[in-house]
Design an enzyme around this catalytic site. Sequence first.
Site, mmCIF file in Angstrom:
data_model
loop_
_atom_site.group_PDB
_atom_site.id
_atom_site.type_symbol
_atom_site.label_atom_id
_atom_site.label_comp_id
_atom_site.label_asym_id
_atom_site.label_seq_id
_atom_site.Cartn_x
_atom_site.Cartn_y
_atom_site.Cartn_z
ATOM 1 N N ARG A 76 11.648 -1.402 10.712
ATOM 2 C CA ARG A 76 10.602 -1.027 11.676
ATOM 3 C C ARG A 76 10.521 -2.067 12.793
ATOM 4 O O ARG A 76 10.602 -3.265 12.522
ATOM 5 C CB ARG A 76 9.249 -0.937 10.962
ATOM 6 C CG ARG A 76 9.007 0.411 10.346
ATOM 7 C CD ARG A 76 7.770 0.500 9.510
ATOM 8 N NE ARG A 76 6.570 -0.150 10.017
ATOM 9 C CZ ARG A 76 5.405 -0.130 9.384
ATOM 10 N NH1 ARG A 76 5.286 0.506 8.235
ATOM 11 N NH2 ARG A 76 4.355 -0.736 9.880
ATOM 12 N N ARG B 298 -0.084 -8.862 13.510
ATOM 13 C CA ARG B 298 -0.734 -7.805 12.719
ATOM 14 C C ARG B 298 -1.629 -8.406 11.639
ATOM 15 O O ARG B 298 -2.717 -7.905 11.367
ATOM 16 C CB ARG B 298 0.336 -6.915 12.063
ATOM 17 C CG ARG B 298 1.035 -6.004 13.065
ATOM 18 C CD ARG B 298 2.364 -5.497 12.543
ATOM 19 N NE ARG B 298 2.272 -4.686 11.360
ATOM 20 C CZ ARG B 298 3.273 -4.490 10.499
ATOM 21 N NH1 ARG B 298 4.448 -5.063 10.705
ATOM 22 N NH2 ARG B 298 3.118 -3.732 9.450
ATOM 23 N N ARG C 195 11.970 -5.481 4.611
ATOM 24 C CA ARG C 195 11.681 -4.054 4.373
ATOM 25 C C ARG C 195 12.663 -3.173 5.147
ATOM 26 O O ARG C 195 13.009 -3.443 6.289
ATOM 27 C CB ARG C 195 10.257 -3.716 4.822
ATOM 28 C CG ARG C 195 9.990 -2.219 4.760
ATOM 29 C CD ARG C 195 8.537 -1.871 4.826
ATOM 30 N NE ARG C 195 7.894 -2.299 6.054
ATOM 31 C CZ ARG C 195 6.616 -2.122 6.307
ATOM 32 N NH1 ARG C 195 5.840 -1.564 5.391
ATOM 33 N NH2 ARG C 195 6.101 -2.528 7.439
ATOM 34 N N LYS D 256 0.842 -1.216 0.000
ATOM 35 C CA LYS D 256 0.000 0.000 0.000
ATOM 36 C C LYS D 256 0.872 1.259 0.000
ATOM 37 O O LYS D 256 0.649 2.178 -0.784
ATOM 38 C CB LYS D 256 -0.913 0.032 1.241
ATOM 39 C CG LYS D 256 -1.827 -1.170 1.368
ATOM 40 C CD LYS D 256 -2.736 -1.079 2.595
ATOM 41 C CE LYS D 256 -2.008 -1.035 3.934
ATOM 42 N NZ LYS D 256 -1.249 -2.255 4.280
ATOM 43 N N ARG E 233 -9.477 1.017 9.272
ATOM 44 C CA ARG E 233 -9.021 -0.342 9.570
ATOM 45 C C ARG E 233 -10.027 -1.119 10.385
ATOM 46 O O ARG E 233 -9.818 -2.295 10.670
ATOM 47 C CB ARG E 233 -7.751 -0.237 10.398
ATOM 48 C CG ARG E 233 -6.484 -0.621 9.693
ATOM 49 C CD ARG E 233 -5.378 -0.341 10.691
ATOM 50 N NE ARG E 233 -4.180 -1.027 10.381
ATOM 51 C CZ ARG E 233 -3.153 -0.473 9.748
ATOM 52 N NH1 ARG E 233 -3.227 0.751 9.303
ATOM 53 N NH2 ARG E 233 -2.054 -1.161 9.562
HETATM 54 P P1 AP5 Z 1 4.870 -1.526 1.823
HETATM 55 O O1 AP5 Z 1 4.494 -0.730 0.623
HETATM 56 O O2 AP5 Z 1 5.637 -0.866 2.915
HETATM 57 O O3 AP5 Z 1 3.568 -2.275 2.409
HETATM 58 P P2 AP5 Z 1 2.316 -1.713 3.206
HETATM 59 O O4 AP5 Z 1 1.111 -2.399 2.647
HETATM 60 O O5 AP5 Z 1 2.312 -0.214 3.212
HETATM 61 O O6 AP5 Z 1 2.621 -2.318 4.636
HETATM 62 P P3 AP5 Z 1 2.692 -1.668 6.077
HETATM 63 O O7 AP5 Z 1 3.336 -2.715 6.960
HETATM 64 O O8 AP5 Z 1 3.340 -0.325 6.085
HETATM 65 O O9 AP5 Z 1 1.248 -1.512 6.414
HETATM 66 P P4 AP5 Z 1 0.659 -1.632 7.753
HETATM 67 O O10 AP5 Z 1 -0.739 -1.454 7.387
HETATM 68 O O11 AP5 Z 1 0.962 -2.820 8.546
HETATM 69 O O12 AP5 Z 1 1.426 -0.514 8.631
HETATM 70 P P5 AP5 Z 1 1.023 0.969 9.001
HETATM 71 O O13 AP5 Z 1 2.263 1.756 8.932
HETATM 72 O O14 AP5 Z 1 -0.182 1.402 8.267
HETATM 73 O O15 AP5 Z 1 5.675 -2.817 1.280
HETATM 74 C C1 AP5 Z 1 6.212 -3.783 2.188
HETATM 75 C C2 AP5 Z 1 7.563 -4.305 1.636
HETATM 76 O O16 AP5 Z 1 7.331 -5.041 0.427
HETATM 77 C C3 AP5 Z 1 8.563 -3.182 1.263
HETATM 78 O O17 AP5 Z 1 9.863 -3.605 1.618
HETATM 79 C C4 AP5 Z 1 8.414 -3.030 -0.262
HETATM 80 O O18 AP5 Z 1 9.625 -2.618 -0.859
HETATM 81 C C5 AP5 Z 1 8.039 -4.449 -0.683
HETATM 82 N N1 AP5 Z 1 7.094 -4.468 -1.803
HETATM 83 C C6 AP5 Z 1 6.031 -3.650 -1.998
HETATM 84 N N2 AP5 Z 1 5.353 -3.981 -3.135
HETATM 85 C C7 AP5 Z 1 6.022 -5.071 -3.646
HETATM 86 C C8 AP5 Z 1 5.801 -5.889 -4.810
HETATM 87 N N3 AP5 Z 1 4.778 -5.658 -5.663
HETATM 88 N N4 AP5 Z 1 6.662 -6.915 -5.032
HETATM 89 C C9 AP5 Z 1 7.705 -7.147 -4.175
HETATM 90 N N5 AP5 Z 1 7.959 -6.404 -3.068
HETATM 91 C C10 AP5 Z 1 7.128 -5.376 -2.796
HETATM 92 O O19 AP5 Z 1 0.567 0.798 10.545
HETATM 93 C C11 AP5 Z 1 1.478 0.531 11.570
HETATM 94 C C12 AP5 Z 1 0.748 0.455 12.907
HETATM 95 O O20 AP5 Z 1 0.124 1.737 13.203
HETATM 96 C C13 AP5 Z 1 -0.411 -0.547 12.993
HETATM 97 O O21 AP5 Z 1 0.043 -1.853 13.286
HETATM 98 C C14 AP5 Z 1 -1.238 0.070 14.133
HETATM 99 O O22 AP5 Z 1 -0.659 -0.185 15.394
HETATM 100 C C15 AP5 Z 1 -1.129 1.553 13.864
HETATM 101 N N6 AP5 Z 1 -2.214 2.049 12.973
HETATM 102 C C16 AP5 Z 1 -2.055 2.584 11.731
HETATM 103 N N7 AP5 Z 1 -3.249 2.929 11.213
HETATM 104 C C17 AP5 Z 1 -4.185 2.617 12.147
HETATM 105 C C18 AP5 Z 1 -5.604 2.705 12.180
HETATM 106 N N8 AP5 Z 1 -6.295 3.200 11.157
HETATM 107 N N9 AP5 Z 1 -6.234 2.266 13.294
HETATM 108 C C19 AP5 Z 1 -5.566 1.778 14.344
HETATM 109 N N10 AP5 Z 1 -4.223 1.647 14.377
HETATM 110 C C20 AP5 Z 1 -3.525 2.064 13.278
#
Ligand code: AP5
Length: 210
Positions: free
Chosen positions: A156, A167, A123, A13, A88
């Site tokens: 991270r 998660r 990552r 994402k 979420r």
């Molecule tokens: P990446 O693009 O970073 O993936 P992502 O889907 O953004 O994953 P995240 O882990 O950042 O999402 P998340 O939802 O867990 O974390 P968030 O920061 O929102 O890609 C991942 C890896 O794969 C990278 O190394 C990339 O290079 C590689 N890659 C990407 N595309 C690829 C492809 N096509 N092929 C091969 N490799 C690829 O949330 C963190 C924390 O914040 C949560 O756990 C929670 O505690 C809190 N939080 C955030 N939002 C909320 C909410 N709305 N409500 C409550 N708590 C929340």
Amino acid sequence: MKIILIGPNGAGKGTQAKRLCERYGIPQISTGDMLRAEVKAATPLGLKAKSLMDAGQLVPDDLMIVLVKQRVAQSDCEPGFLLDGFPRTLDQARALQTAGISIDKVIHFKVPVEVLVQRLSGRRIHPASGRIYHIHNQPPKVAGLDDVTGEPLIMRPDDEESVVRARLAIFEKDTMPVLSYYKQLMPVIEIDGTKPVDDVAREIEGALQK
Ligand code: AP5
């Protein structure tokens, strides 16, 4: 254009959000990045969020809803915005609707669990800009360093395998119902997130043109 990206942790994402926001000239609203900034600044929200995030748990809905409503009300969101990581939970999705915040497109990324675990363990991020790399799939030009600033990349804390699995379980329980919620309201764009980054970007672009 007002876009929501829904997908399990590590589905790509954030990677695709950066491209889409450049393409459409809209801000990326990544609730994960916003929370990490609060943690770094040691604000009251950051202090509450840190232990939950490190354990892979969700931050309470009431805090998240206030955060996003305030952000969406800023003037740079007038032409549109991209929500990455929000809503979420069903309560977060309903809060958007109750606040009259309409959404044009919902994009769902599908990626199997074992691919997600492999992606997140490799990552690396540049904390200041949010730029995302992968040690094998999307390596920086110089190992361990950001391409633009040359600053060190970090892993991270919530990318440790046991936390990643926690998660992903929360995604299934709390966020999959959000997908069903939007499917009742509008056609959801389904994307195969296992393809290479450029192919995923092309698939999304094609779907948004229709
Ligand atoms: P990446 O693009 O970073 O993936 P992502 O889907 O953004 O994953 P995240 O882990 O950042 O999402 P998340 O939802 O867990 O974390 P968030 O920061 O929102 O890609 C991942 C890896 O794969 C990278 O190394 C990339 O290079 C590689 N890659 C990407 N595309 C690829 C492809 N096509 N092929 C091969 N490799 C690829 O949330 C963190 C924390 O914040 C949560 O756990 C929670 O505690 C809190 N939080 C955030 N939002 C909320 C909410 N709305 N409500 C409550 N708590 C929340």
